[in-house]
Scaffold this motif. Structure first.
Motif, PDB file in Angstrom:
ATOM      1  N   ASP A 357      -0.773  -7.389 -11.171  1.00  0.00           N
ATOM      2  CA  ASP A 357      -1.134  -5.769 -11.725  1.00  0.00           C
ATOM      3  C   ASP A 357      -1.656  -5.212 -10.613  1.00  0.00           C
ATOM      4  OD1 ASP A 357      -0.052  -6.563 -14.106  1.00  0.00           O
ATOM      5  OD2 ASP A 357      -1.870  -7.351 -14.881  1.00  0.00           O
ATOM      6  N   ARG A 358      -2.532  -5.509  -9.850  1.00  0.00           N
ATOM      7  CA  ARG A 358      -3.247  -4.892  -8.952  1.00  0.00           C
ATOM      8  C   ARG A 358      -2.267  -4.238  -7.871  1.00  0.00           C
ATOM      9  NH1 ARG A 358      -7.470  -1.373  -8.810  1.00  0.00           N
ATOM     10  NH2 ARG A 358      -7.836  -2.496 -10.578  1.00  0.00           N
ATOM     11  N   ALA A 359      -1.294  -5.231  -7.494  1.00  0.00           N
ATOM     12  CA  ALA A 359      -0.416  -5.097  -6.353  1.00  0.00           C
ATOM     13  C   ALA A 359       0.805  -4.043  -6.900  1.00  0.00           C
ATOM     14  CB  ALA A 359       0.379  -6.203  -5.969  1.00  0.00           C
ATOM     15  N   ALA A 360       0.947  -3.783  -8.312  1.00  0.00           N
ATOM     16  CA  ALA A 360       1.929  -3.109  -8.690  1.00  0.00           C
ATOM     17  C   ALA A 360       1.228  -1.786  -8.943  1.00  0.00           C
ATOM     18  CB  ALA A 360       2.222  -3.617 -10.246  1.00  0.00           C
ATOM     19  N   TYR A 368       1.942   1.005  -0.055  1.00  0.00           N
ATOM     20  CA  TYR A 368       2.742  -0.362   0.157  1.00  0.00           C
ATOM     21  C   TYR A 368       2.018  -1.382   0.864  1.00  0.00           C
ATOM     22  CZ  TYR A 368       6.377   2.934  -1.640  1.00  0.00           C
ATOM     23  OH  TYR A 368       6.748   3.803  -2.392  1.00  0.00           O
ATOM     24  N   SER A 369       1.442  -1.146   1.770  1.00  0.00           N
ATOM     25  CA  SER A 369       0.589  -1.976   2.573  1.00  0.00           C
ATOM     26  C   SER A 369      -0.491  -2.743   1.727  1.00  0.00           C
ATOM     27  CB  SER A 369      -0.069  -1.386   3.874  1.00  0.00           C
ATOM     28  OG  SER A 369       1.012  -1.001   4.629  1.00  0.00           O
ATOM     29  N   GLU A 370      -1.162  -2.065   1.260  1.00  0.00           N
ATOM     30  CA  GLU A 370      -2.246  -2.496  -0.197  1.00  0.00           C
ATOM     31  C   GLU A 370      -1.494  -3.552  -0.964  1.00  0.00           C
ATOM     32  OE1 GLU A 370      -6.045  -3.234  -0.641  1.00  0.00           O
ATOM     33  OE2 GLU A 370      -5.152  -2.222   0.919  1.00  0.00           O
ATOM     34  N   ALA A 371      -0.592  -2.928  -1.383  1.00  0.00           N
ATOM     35  CA  ALA A 371       0.395  -3.894  -2.567  1.00  0.00           C
ATOM     36  C   ALA A 371       0.807  -5.315  -1.671  1.00  0.00           C
ATOM     37  CB  ALA A 371       1.637  -3.041  -2.876  1.00  0.00           C
ATOM     38  N   LEU A 372       1.024  -5.211  -0.570  1.00  0.00           N
ATOM     39  CA  LEU A 372       1.348  -6.838   0.186  1.00  0.00           C
ATOM     40  C   LEU A 372       0.198  -7.231   0.097  1.00  0.00           C
ATOM     41  CD1 LEU A 372       3.975  -5.314   2.898  1.00  0.00           C
ATOM     42  CD2 LEU A 372       4.431  -7.067   1.216  1.00  0.00           C
ATOM     43  N   HIS A 373      -1.029  -6.580   0.506  1.00  0.00           N
ATOM     44  CA  HIS A 373      -2.403  -7.296   0.461  1.00  0.00           C
ATOM     45  C   HIS A 373      -2.460  -8.147  -0.816  1.00  0.00           C
ATOM     46  CE1 HIS A 373      -6.075  -8.093   2.952  1.00  0.00           C
ATOM     47  NE2 HIS A 373      -6.605  -8.145   1.923  1.00  0.00           N
ATOM     48  N   TRP A 374      -2.344  -7.667  -1.693  1.00  0.00           N
ATOM     49  CA  TRP A 374      -2.611  -8.238  -3.035  1.00  0.00           C
ATOM     50  C   TRP A 374      -1.311  -9.392  -3.422  1.00  0.00           C
ATOM     51  CZ3 TRP A 374      -6.961  -7.914  -5.966  1.00  0.00           C
ATOM     52  CH2 TRP A 374      -7.927  -7.062  -5.458  1.00  0.00           C
ATOM     53  N   TYR A 375      -0.239  -9.095  -3.014  1.00  0.00           N
ATOM     54  CA  TYR A 375       0.824 -10.093  -3.285  1.00  0.00           C
ATOM     55  C   TYR A 375       0.477 -11.442  -2.448  1.00  0.00           C
ATOM     56  CZ  TYR A 375       3.765  -7.038  -6.012  1.00  0.00           C
ATOM     57  OH  TYR A 375       4.426  -6.468  -7.146  1.00  0.00           O
ATOM     58  N   ASN A 376       0.239 -11.168  -1.304  1.00  0.00           N
ATOM     59  CA  ASN A 376      -0.318 -12.259  -0.126  1.00  0.00           C
ATOM     60  C   ASN A 376      -1.168 -13.160  -0.765  1.00  0.00           C
ATOM     61  OD1 ASN A 376       1.511 -12.363   2.071  1.00  0.00           O
ATOM     62  ND2 ASN A 376       0.597 -10.275   2.644  1.00  0.00           N
ATOM     63  N   TYR A 377      -2.480 -12.499  -1.548  1.00  0.00           N
ATOM     64  CA  TYR A 377      -3.432 -13.457  -2.166  1.00  0.00           C
ATOM     65  C   TYR A 377      -2.707 -14.386  -3.121  1.00  0.00           C
ATOM     66  CZ  TYR A 377      -7.399 -10.670  -0.689  1.00  0.00           C
ATOM     67  OH  TYR A 377      -8.391 -10.181  -0.040  1.00  0.00           O
TER      68      TYR A 377
END
Length: 842
Positions: A357-360, A368-377
């Motif tokens: 949800d946070r990535a979305a 997009y870079s920040e979204a990737l950060h959350w997806y990587n978690y």
């Protein structure tokens, strides 16, 4: 007596059958109703005690039965009858009593029945919304309760049930009355009380009723009720409700902390503690909520689900835009995950949802870079080479971020991982497609679109734990077409739109896709290679046919209005017309486009412009059919083409009749064209009705010479052969030539030439005298015109002279010397009119 016995038997039968589940509650109530009415019919003026008691019992049970099946209005009469019979019984018992002791005993006997009947009447009144009657009945029950203390529990629970029923109906004032009554009745006799747990339950609902009714107005009552409940019985729900009421009232942190302190002595679940913490945080009591949350782990040290506490903390931090602290908590969980402190599967799933949800949210904000950060978690919790559909979706989401960041290599790697985990997923294929488009790999992009098209047909496809929406396939194909167009890849866009048009249910979207397909394919035809031209034209025809099919089906579509249908039909009608004109070098295709244009026009209002277009389309289609029939084709193909032309002409004639009513068409050649086309089709089909058809033609006063000459020509054009019709047409034409003020010698000579040819075939010697006389008259007509003008073509004069001379020679060879002399003499008369050629033939 027999009726009474029958009623009792019916009653007993109903009870037995209900016990055996043969009849249901409502059927039993109906049977009791009949039995009870029958018993009442048997009632005398002074029934014995046993009969009265039986009537009381049956009336009570029948009334209760109707209440239980939701038909309380039918119960009232029986319950009133029960009360009446109880009074009769009491009077009868008093009459036969021997003193005060007997009367007291009899009164106790009837009060027990009266209590039950009054409680049933209260039930009926509540069910019918008669609050005042219910209050009166319950008050009378309370009065009797002093003598029947064992019924305390029953009456308390009855009032509680009334409270529940009216609370659920949001009749809060009535509910608060009944719940208060339930609590008060429960205290009347502690020996037969409902017990502390039930009393606390009543008070909690009473507090809830005050809270929901009007917390501001009834705050003190709500707090008093919940405090009493908690004193009666310590239950987590009571403390939770108290905190809720305090928060609503705006109580200080100290008061809330004091309420929370009471929790320390109550045994409750972890989820209950978390819900309390969440309630505090949602109401902005951050310090109180976090302090309480921090105290929770101490109480559940041995619980395997302590991760829920951290999860709630993370949610709170994110809601309050404290991402940095939230990230620290998440990183602690990741470390714990690999050091033996894994979260339970359910809790881990919840964490994944939070992370996604946070990535979305960041993706929507184009971070997009920040979204990737959350997806990587989220990726951190998966093991290498793990196969999981959620991991596939996660990789696809990451690929989308990489696409936007123009990091193609990383996007490709993410998509490869998605393919490994979930290769037959339409979203995975879409990701493959996007990479192919970015790399300008047309073949791979088309291949991906084909796979997407196939997957769009499967209804059993699932995306993560939710079923894929039925529009997913069409939405992705639509997006694929859009991406291809944005990247100037027409071939790929066409393939995507083709699949899209097969699956779209929405008419507006379908027609938009088909329009786009027509435009794209047409641009290919204009700029493309010759060898692909026929294939592209066939594709356009297929698109237009699909558009026509869906327009015909659109009448059942509620969202597709008549105006929309007309608008779309006009667009496709005009496109088909323009294509027919454009592809005139391909007769078959031209005809199909004209026919389609006509079909589309049938969905349009029949104004003058549309009627003219319809007429022209059908005329052109018929003309093409006739032209194709003239080519070297098989007899069966000819028959099909000429029959098809005739069908078009019949429809066209009907339209032409209507069109002529709309204005002056005196100079319009449609009548002539219809006549000539129909004659050609009928003659070449060897139509038996041809002669009848031509009768009306000969009667036409305004028929032109040219039309007659064409009819004559067509009458003898293979496979037609109608020499009689040919001669008749030529004679009519010749008569019209003669009637001209100034005869056009050239046209006259051609017409006469054809008439003599058909009347006097070359090489025939055995001709009837009448035929020779008829032909002789034609030659005389020719001499008359030749003598009157010097514009008669010399070659035609020479031809007339030669035919006359040769006819004479043929007559001579068969011994008809007189006729031979006449015809040779006729030829000599033409000799005098020759110019430069005269000397050669003298």
């Amino acid at each position: 007596i027999q009726v009474e016995e029958g009623a009792v038997s019916l009653w007993n039968w109903a009870v037995a059958k209900h016990t055996g589940a043969v009849v249901n509650d409502e059927q039993k109530a109906k049977l009791r109703f009949v039995a009870c009415r029958l018993i009442r019919l048997c009632e005398g003026t002074d029934p014995p005690e046993g009969t009265i008691r039986r009537q009381i019992l049956m009336s009570m049970k029948t009334g209760k039965g109707w209440i239980d099946v939701g038909k309380a209005d039918l119960a009232d009469g029986f319950l009133e009858n029960a009360v009446s019979n109880i009074e009769k019984l009491y009077a009868k018992l008093r009459k036969g009593s021997d003193g005060e002791a007997d009367i007291h005993e009899h009164r106790a006997d009837v009060e027990n029945n009266l209590f039950k009947v009054l409680s049933y009447q209260a039930e009926s009144a509540v069910a019918q919304g008669d609050f005042q009657k219910a209050v009166v009945c319950v008050q009378r029950c309370k009065d009797i309760l002093m003598k029947l203390p064992k019924e305390t529990c029953y009456l308390s629970i009855l009032c509680y049930n009334f409270g529940v029923e009216t609370y659920e109906s949001k009749r809060y004032e009535e509910s608060s009355f009944w719940l208060s009554q339930s609590y008060d009745i429960g205290k009347m006799d502690m020996k037969y009380s409902v017990g502390k747990e039930m009393q606390a339950k009543v008070l909690r609902l009473l507090a809830t009723t005050y809270f929901e009714w009007d917390c501001t107005l009834h705050l003190d009552k709500a707090l008093k009720a919940i405090n009493l409940a908690n004193q009666e019985n310590t239950h987590p729900a009571g403390f939770f409700l108290k905190v809720k009421i305090l928060l609503k009232s705006g109580a200080s942190d100290e008061d809330i902390n004091a309420a929370l302190a009471e929790f320390l002595h109550v045994e409750m679940s972890l989820d209950f503690c978390l819900n309390t913490a969440k309630l505090l945080l949602e109401h902005g009591r951050e310090s109180v909520g976090l302090d309480f949350l921090k105290s929770v782990p101490e109480r559940f040290e041995s619980s395997p689900d302590l991760g829920k506490i951290t999860l709630l903390h993370i949610e709170f931090l994110l809601q309050n835009k404290r991402e940095l602290l939230a990230k620290q908590k998440i990183e602690e969980i990741i470390i714990g995950h690999y050091t033996g402190k894994q979260l339970l599967p359910e809790t881990l799933n919840q964490l994944h949802i939070i992370l996604w949800d946070r990535a979305a949210k960041h993706y929507e904000e184009k971070s997009y870079s920040e979204a990737l950060h959350w997806y990587n978690y989220s990726v951190s919790f998966y093991t290498p080479r793990q196969i999981d559909q959620n991991l596939a979706k996660l990789q696809r989401n990451m690929a989308s971020c990489y696409f936007h960041l123009k990091q193609v290599d990383k996007a490709k790697e993410a998509v490869r991982e998605a393919e490994r985990c979930d290769p037959n997923n339409i979203f995975t294929k879409f990701s493959v497609y996007k990479i192919a488009v970015m790399e300008n790999d047309t073949n791979k992009a088309v291949e991906a679109v084909v796979e997407m098209g196939k997957l769009a047909e499967k209804t059993s496809q699932h995306e993560d734990k939710l079923g894929v929406d039925k529009n997913t396939g069409t939405n992705l194909l639509s997006l694929a077409a859009q991406i291809a167009l944005e990247n100037d890849q027409q071939i790929v866009a066409i393939k995507a739109l083709e699949y899209l048009s097969e699956h779209l249910q929405d008419c507006q979207q379908l027609f938009a896709a088909l329009k786009c397909l027509v435009r794209l394919t047409l641009s290919k035809v204009v700029a493309g290679k010759e060898e692909k031209r026929d294939e592209d034209i066939s594709s356009i025809l297929a698109y237009l046919n699909l558009a026509h099919k869906r327009l015909a089906e659109s009448f059942t579509e509620e969202k597709f209005s008549e105006d929309m249908r007309i608008l779309e039909a006009h667009w496709f009608r005009k496109v088909a017309w323009n294509l027919a004109v454009q592809f005139k070098d391909s007769p078959e295709k031209m005809r199909e486009f004209f026919v389609l244009s006509f079909k589309f026009s049938q969905f349009c209002p029949s104004d003058k412009a549309v009627l003219i277009a319809q007429k022209t389309c059908l005329l052109m289609a018929a003309a093409v059919d006739l032209e194709m029939g003239r080519q070297q084709v098989t007899p069966s193909e000819q028959t099909e083409l000429f029959s098809q032309a005739l069908q078009h002409l019949q429809t066209c004639k009907e339209i032409w009749k209507v069109l002529k009513l709309t204005g002056d068409f005196a100079k319009d050649p449609t009548d002539t064209l219809l006549l000539l086309y129909e004659f050609e089709a009928r003659s070449k089909l060897n139509d038996p009705s041809l002669h009848n058809f031509m009768e009306s033609v000969w009667e036409q006063p305004q028929i032109e010479i040219k039309t007659l000459e064409i009819i004559a020509s067509l009458a003898m054009e293979s496979p037609a052969r109608y020499p009689v019709l040919c001669k008749k047409a030529l004679k009519s034409a010749l008569n019209l030539h003669r009637k001209q003020t100034v005869i056009d010698a050239v046209k006259f000579s051609k017409c006469l030439h054809s008439l003599i040819n058909i009347s006097l075939p070359t090489g025939l010697t055995d001709l009837e005298t009448c035929v020779l006389q008829e032909v002789w008259d034609y030659f005389e007509d020719a001499l008359s015109v030749v003598s009157s003008t010097n514009t008669y073509p010399e070659m035609e004069i020479l031809w007339l002279m030669t035919r006359a001379w040769n006819t004479g020679i043929f007559q001579y060879t068969v011994g008809k010397y007189k006729e031979a002399e006449q015809w040779c003499g006729l030829g000599m008369r033409f000799l005098n009119h020759l110019g430069s050629l005269k000397k050669s033939y003298e």
